[in-house]
Design a protein around this motif. Structure first.
Motif, short mmCIF file in Angstrom:
data_model
loop_
_atom_site.label_atom_id
_atom_site.label_comp_id
_atom_site.label_asym_id
_atom_site.label_seq_id
_atom_site.Cartn_x
_atom_site.Cartn_y
_atom_site.Cartn_z
N SER A 294 20.38 18.80 -71.59
CA SER A 294 20.79 20.17 -71.25
C SER A 294 19.58 21.07 -71.05
O SER A 294 19.59 21.97 -70.19
CB SER A 294 21.68 20.74 -72.36
OG SER A 294 22.87 19.99 -72.47
N ALA A 295 18.53 20.84 -71.84
CA ALA A 295 17.32 21.66 -71.71
C ALA A 295 16.70 21.49 -70.33
O ALA A 295 16.22 22.46 -69.72
CB ALA A 295 16.32 21.28 -72.81
N ALA A 318 24.07 11.14 -62.68
CA ALA A 318 23.87 10.63 -64.04
C ALA A 318 24.67 9.36 -64.29
O ALA A 318 24.18 8.40 -64.89
CB ALA A 318 24.25 11.70 -65.06
N SER A 319 25.91 9.33 -63.82
CA SER A 319 26.78 8.19 -64.05
C SER A 319 26.25 6.94 -63.35
O SER A 319 26.24 5.85 -63.94
CB SER A 319 28.19 8.50 -63.55
OG SER A 319 29.03 7.38 -63.67
N VAL A 425 17.23 8.76 -70.85
CA VAL A 425 16.25 8.65 -69.76
C VAL A 425 16.93 8.83 -68.41
O VAL A 425 16.47 9.61 -67.55
CB VAL A 425 15.51 7.31 -69.83
CG1 VAL A 425 14.67 7.10 -68.56
CG2 VAL A 425 14.61 7.25 -71.05
N THR A 426 18.03 8.11 -68.18
CA THR A 426 18.69 8.18 -66.86
C THR A 426 19.31 9.56 -66.63
O THR A 426 19.31 10.05 -65.49
CB THR A 426 19.77 7.09 -66.73
OG1 THR A 426 20.68 7.17 -67.83
CG2 THR A 426 19.13 5.71 -66.72
N ASP A 427 19.82 10.18 -67.68
CA ASP A 427 20.37 11.53 -67.52
C ASP A 427 19.26 12.51 -67.12
O ASP A 427 19.41 13.28 -66.15
CB ASP A 427 21.01 12.01 -68.82
CG ASP A 427 22.40 11.41 -69.04
OD1 ASP A 427 22.89 10.71 -68.12
OD2 ASP A 427 22.99 11.64 -70.11
N GLY A 430 17.79 11.65 -63.66
CA GLY A 430 18.76 11.97 -62.62
C GLY A 430 18.91 13.46 -62.38
O GLY A 430 18.91 13.92 -61.23
N PHE A 431 19.01 14.24 -63.47
CA PHE A 431 19.15 15.69 -63.33
C PHE A 431 17.91 16.31 -62.72
O PHE A 431 17.99 17.17 -61.82
CB PHE A 431 19.43 16.32 -64.70
CG PHE A 431 20.77 15.94 -65.28
CD1 PHE A 431 21.85 15.65 -64.46
CD2 PHE A 431 20.94 15.88 -66.66
CE1 PHE A 431 23.08 15.30 -65.00
CE2 PHE A 431 22.16 15.52 -67.21
CZ PHE A 431 23.24 15.24 -66.38
N VAL A 432 16.73 15.91 -63.20
CA VAL A 432 15.48 16.49 -62.69
C VAL A 432 15.30 16.13 -61.22
O VAL A 432 14.91 16.99 -60.40
CB VAL A 432 14.28 16.01 -63.53
CG1 VAL A 432 12.96 16.41 -62.86
CG2 VAL A 432 14.35 16.59 -64.94
#
Length: 443
Positions: A294-295, A318-319, A425-427, A430-432
């Protein structure tokens, strides 16, 4: 076995049975089946059934219980009952359960053993519990290599333990020299030397070998037991197929349970506070990793306010990374457990997984990019999510290989912690990747 246990549990819970009825219901079951049935009952009913079990049968059932279930039963027993329970315990039984017993109870069990069993217990504890020397069976037929077949045949008239089909031969100093099959003895001339009947190249285990690798070796050997030797080739005992399959089953179950932050000793009906405490730890760890993700999302708050489509599509990125990573992680954890992954093949495996990740990344990037572009009527958005998918799936492949290998090197169970770290890591990647590319090309 599952049907027997399920039927018994239904009977014990639904019907109000007398002590005689309960004994009759338990009489046809093996100790492990009774143990499973007890673990399937709420604690009050469990103790009612336990009290009806014959004293001479309790120890075998007690040893088959999971550690947490044992502890709950011990908590309800008085000192006299505990003393009676432990009176016929052998070294192998105590080794099976001593890590779940208080030191005081281990001392009680040791005092009730004869001198030979105490020696077996002390010998086993010279090896760690992840070494096969800790788990050997001493109930074997041993003979000198110099005796004749007629003398060896007399040994077969003794009570023979389960999983026995050979006589183990030793020299004058107790060093193992080979094995002779029972059927060879029976068919041989009585006057010949037993050493003439030895099986060539009979496999053996060294006591310091990892117990899971030893279990796998027994399963693959084609024999029902293998001799276990110390560093001086002295015969210590054997490791049989029954123990091997139990170790492999417990290892598999432990890996399954550890993915949820639990272990194979967990009890279905453990007290609420204890269960909550155990599971709460991993919920807390998961919460920390969620706040980390979230950060990173918060860094792109301004971008999200301007392009709502990014927020809608974020779970897709992310999924996809999480699924791709978990596939690789599962493969690597299994390879580590089987000893298939070494320093020499690690980079070849990493190269292969990166290629798989790259290929899948490109294929699904095109599919997801087209759908997103059509959905939101934005070619640029389709390109952004497509690139993010490629980046995240490749990172998932890289992480799926390196994370479990690194954890294994650090002596941390990769099945326990790997999925938590991988998901984080993947979240984050993926978000970044997705929001970063969105900031560059869509704002």
């Amino acid at each position: 076995m599952q049907n027997n246990v399920a039927e018994l549990v239904d009977t014990l819970i639904v019907e109000d049975l007398s002590e005689k009825d309960i004994n009759r219901a338990l009489s046809d079951l093996e100790p492990e089946e009774v143990a499973l049935a007890l673990e399937s009952l709420p604690l009050d009913q469990r103790m009612q059934v336990w009290e009806t079990i014959k004293e001479e049968e309790r120890l075998d059932i007690f040893v088959e219980l999971r550690g947490e279930a044992r502890a709950l039963i011990l908590r309800e027993l008085g000192e006299d009952q505990i003393d009676l329970l432990f009176k016929d315990m052998e070294a192998e039984d105590l080794l099976e359960i001593d890590d779940t017993l208080p030191d005081r109870l281990v001392d009680i069990a040791l005092k009730r053993m004869n001198k030979k069993q105490q020696e077996y217990y002390q010998q086993a504890n010279t090896y760690d519990d992840d070494e096969v020397g800790h788990w050997i069976d001493h109930d074997i037929l041993i003979a000198s290599q110099s005796i004749r077949v007629s003398e060896a045949l007399r040994l077969l008239k003794k009570e023979i333990s389960e999983y026995s089909d050979v006589i183990y031969l030793v020299n004058r100093t107790g060093r193992w020299v080979g094995c002779v099959k029972f059927h060879s003895l029976i068919a041989a001339q009585p006057h010949i030397n037993i050493s003439e009947l030895m099986v060539e190249d009979y496999p053996f285990l060294t006591a310091s070998t990892d117990v899971v690798k030893s279990a796998d070796a027994v399963e693959r050997s084609g024999h029902i037991a293998l001799p276990v030797l110390d560093d001086n080739q002295t015969l210590l005992g054997r490791f049989d197929i029954g123990s091997a399959m139990e170790i492999l089953r417990e290892t598999s179950e432990g890996q399954l349970m550890s993915t949820a932050g639990l272990n194979e000793e967990s009890d279905l009906f453990a007290p609420v506070k204890r269960s909550a405490r155990t599971r709460g730890l991993w919920l807390g760890i998961n919460l920390l990793t969620a706040f980390m993700a979230s950060a990173f999302i918060g860094i792109f708050e301004a971008t999200l306010q301007q392009v709502v489509a990014l927020a809608v599509l974020m779970p897709v990125v992310a999924s996809m990374g999480g699924i791709a990573g978990s596939q690789t992680l599962t493969l690597i954890v299994r390879g580590l457990a089987l000893g298939q992954i070494t320093r020499s093949n690690l980079f070849s495996l990493l190269d292969k997984e990166l290629r798989v990740g790259g290929l899948n990344g490109m294929v699904w990037a095109v599919v997801i990019g087209i759908i997103s572009a059509w959905w939101f009527d934005s070619f640029a958005l389709g390109c952004v999510i497509g690139l993010a998918i490629i980046v995240n799936i490749i990172m998932a492949a890289l992480s799926g290989v390196l994370i479990p290998v690194l954890l294994d090197k650090l002596k941390i169970d990769p099945a326990l912690s790997g999925s938590v770290i991988l998901t984080t890591v993947t979240d984050i990647v993926g978000f970044v990747a997705f929001l970063g590319l969105g900031t560059l090309f869509l704002i």
